[in-house]
Design a protein around this motif. Structure first.
Motif, PDB file in Angstrom:
ATOM      1  N   THR A 146     -31.436 -76.769  35.832  1.00 31.96           N
ATOM      2  CA  THR A 146     -31.045 -75.484  35.244  1.00 31.96           C
ATOM      3  C   THR A 146     -31.219 -74.345  36.236  1.00 31.96           C
ATOM      4  O   THR A 146     -30.306 -73.522  36.440  1.00 31.96           O
ATOM      5  N   MET A 176     -21.520 -70.984  31.341  1.00 29.17           N
ATOM      6  CA  MET A 176     -22.593 -71.609  30.563  1.00 29.17           C
ATOM      7  C   MET A 176     -22.200 -73.021  30.124  1.00 29.17           C
ATOM      8  O   MET A 176     -23.014 -73.948  30.147  1.00 29.17           O
ATOM      9  N   LYS A 177     -20.938 -73.185  29.736  1.00 30.52           N
ATOM     10  CA  LYS A 177     -20.444 -74.493  29.316  1.00 30.52           C
ATOM     11  C   LYS A 177     -20.503 -75.488  30.475  1.00 30.52           C
ATOM     12  O   LYS A 177     -20.963 -76.622  30.311  1.00 30.52           O
ATOM     13  N   THR A 179     -22.403 -75.252  33.116  1.00 31.22           N
ATOM     14  CA  THR A 179     -23.809 -75.471  33.463  1.00 31.22           C
ATOM     15  C   THR A 179     -24.438 -76.511  32.540  1.00 31.22           C
ATOM     16  O   THR A 179     -25.120 -77.430  32.992  1.00 31.22           O
ATOM     17  N   ALA A 180     -24.194 -76.359  31.230  1.00 35.98           N
ATOM     18  CA  ALA A 180     -24.728 -77.309  30.256  1.00 35.98           C
ATOM     19  C   ALA A 180     -24.188 -78.707  30.511  1.00 35.98           C
ATOM     20  O   ALA A 180     -24.926 -79.700  30.452  1.00 35.98           O
ATOM     21  N   LEU A 181     -22.898 -78.808  30.820  1.00 31.92           N
ATOM     22  CA  LEU A 181     -22.283 -80.098  31.107  1.00 31.92           C
ATOM     23  C   LEU A 181     -22.887 -80.718  32.369  1.00 31.92           C
ATOM     24  O   LEU A 181     -23.132 -81.922  32.430  1.00 31.92           O
ATOM     25  N   ILE A 183     -25.907 -80.276  33.464  1.00 36.38           N
ATOM     26  CA  ILE A 183     -27.254 -80.750  33.126  1.00 36.38           C
ATOM     27  C   ILE A 183     -27.172 -82.110  32.427  1.00 36.38           C
ATOM     28  O   ILE A 183     -27.903 -83.047  32.758  1.00 36.38           O
ATOM     29  N   ILE A 184     -26.259 -82.225  31.468  1.00 33.95           N
ATOM     30  CA  ILE A 184     -26.121 -83.465  30.707  1.00 33.95           C
ATOM     31  C   ILE A 184     -25.704 -84.623  31.606  1.00 33.95           C
ATOM     32  O   ILE A 184     -26.167 -85.752  31.453  1.00 33.95           O
TER      33      ILE A 184
END
Length: 330
Positions: A146, A176-177, A179-181, A183-184
């Motif tokens: 992150t 943000m989308k 970034t989240a992807l 991380i996953i």
């Protein structure tokens, strides 16, 4: 003296692998292209497999201590936020801030934890290292991914957007989308999740698979360290000596000084204290450099912190062992 010798035996081979990588680069054995390939392989394959192996072989259910795991979780989380706040005062360049934060909190927990406990209390000791790993290592990696994404320097493209291109709401939402992807889909987090599930379900490891996993995971540390040494730039490192010294001091002394008295006051002793000492005060893990490089950062500050903490922790851990032994805590 025995603790000093043990500490040196545990850390100096790691330091020397970095030096070896630097020598190989000067001898034109490992060039920039080869080092880049090594980093990519370690990040996507070897390191996730190593973390899977470390976690899959632990008996979390059999040694469970909720109070200890909760303390490891809380201390790790608090460390990250304290260092993040300090970084705003100490590091003006946002691109370097992510490397500084990660280098200041992220320890070689899995590498040194069990080894230290076995060395001090014997091979028969179950210790608290597995529980320390589950309480800290997932947080290490989740926040590392992150923080590195949010502080990504120039030209780190997330889809068609870069980290600087956040002037309107739609772009921010897309960032943000992405970034989240990211991380996953991070290979290291996938390796940790698979290892935890494997351990908790107590799935037996077939011998052939175990050997394969061990061989692939065994490549992570030497390849990662040598690639770091091969790309290490001493001229750039000297320009970052102040943040390197600050991060190293935080890593080796400040976190132990803050959280160890709290741990002792809560009643933790012996193996628990040793596991916490490794979590709080051991050298910065080489995976911090690998992640930095693979997520668009320069990596110079990360490699400088790793080299300094790796060399320094041989003496700082011995110092802390002496203090804890003198106080009767271990």
């Amino acid at each position: 003296m025995e603790n000093l010798v043990f500490s040196l035996n545990a850390t100096l081979p790691i330091f020397l692998l970095m030096v070896l990588g630097y020598v190989f680069n000067k001898l034109h054995i490992i060039d920039e292209k080869a080092a880049a390939w090594m980093n990519k392989f370690v990040f996507k394959i070897a390191l996730p497999v190593l973390l899977f192996e470390d976690l899959a072989e632990q008996d979390f259910a059999g040694t469970w201590n909720g109070k200890f795991v909760l303390f490891c979780f809380g201390a790790t989380l608090s460390s990250i936020f304290i260092i993040a706040l300090l970084s705003k005062l100490l590091i003006k360049n946002k691109a370097e801030r992510g490397e500084f934060i990660q280098g200041s909190y992220r320890s070689s927990a899995a590498l040194l934890g069990i080894a230290f406990i076995h060395n001090i209390y014997g091979e028969g000791s179950t210790g608290m290292a597995p529980l320390m790993i589950i309480g800290s290592v997932p947080l290490y990696n989740i926040f590392a991914v992150t923080i590195l994404m949010l502080t990504a320097p120039k030209s780190v493209v997330l889809g068609r957007y870069t980290s600087e291109d956040n002037s309107n709401d739609s772009v921010k939402k897309e960032l943000m989308k992405k970034t989240a992807l990211g991380i996953i889909k991070n290979p290291i987090l996938i390796g940790i999740l698979c290892g935890l599930i494997w351990s908790l379900l107590k799935i037996p490891m077939p011998k052939i698979m175990g050997s394969l996993v061990s061989n692939i995971g065994g490549l992570a540390t030497p390849l990662g360290l040598m690639s770091m040494g091969a790309t290490f730039d001493y001229a750039k490192a000297l320009n970052k000596i102040k943040p390197t010294l600050a991060a190293s001091f935080i890593k080796l002394f400040v976190l132990v000084g803050i959280f160890m008295p709290i741990a002792v006051a809560l009643g933790f002793r012996n193996e628990q204290v040793i596991a916490l000492l490794v979590m709080l005060g051991s050298a910065t893990t080489v995976s911090s450099f690998i992640m930095s490089k693979n997520m668009g950062h320069d990596g110079t500050l990360s490699s400088s912190i790793i080299m300094m903490t790796t060399f320094g922790c041989s003496f700082s851990l011995t110092f802390w062992l002496f203090v804890l032994k003198s106080l009767g805590v271990i």
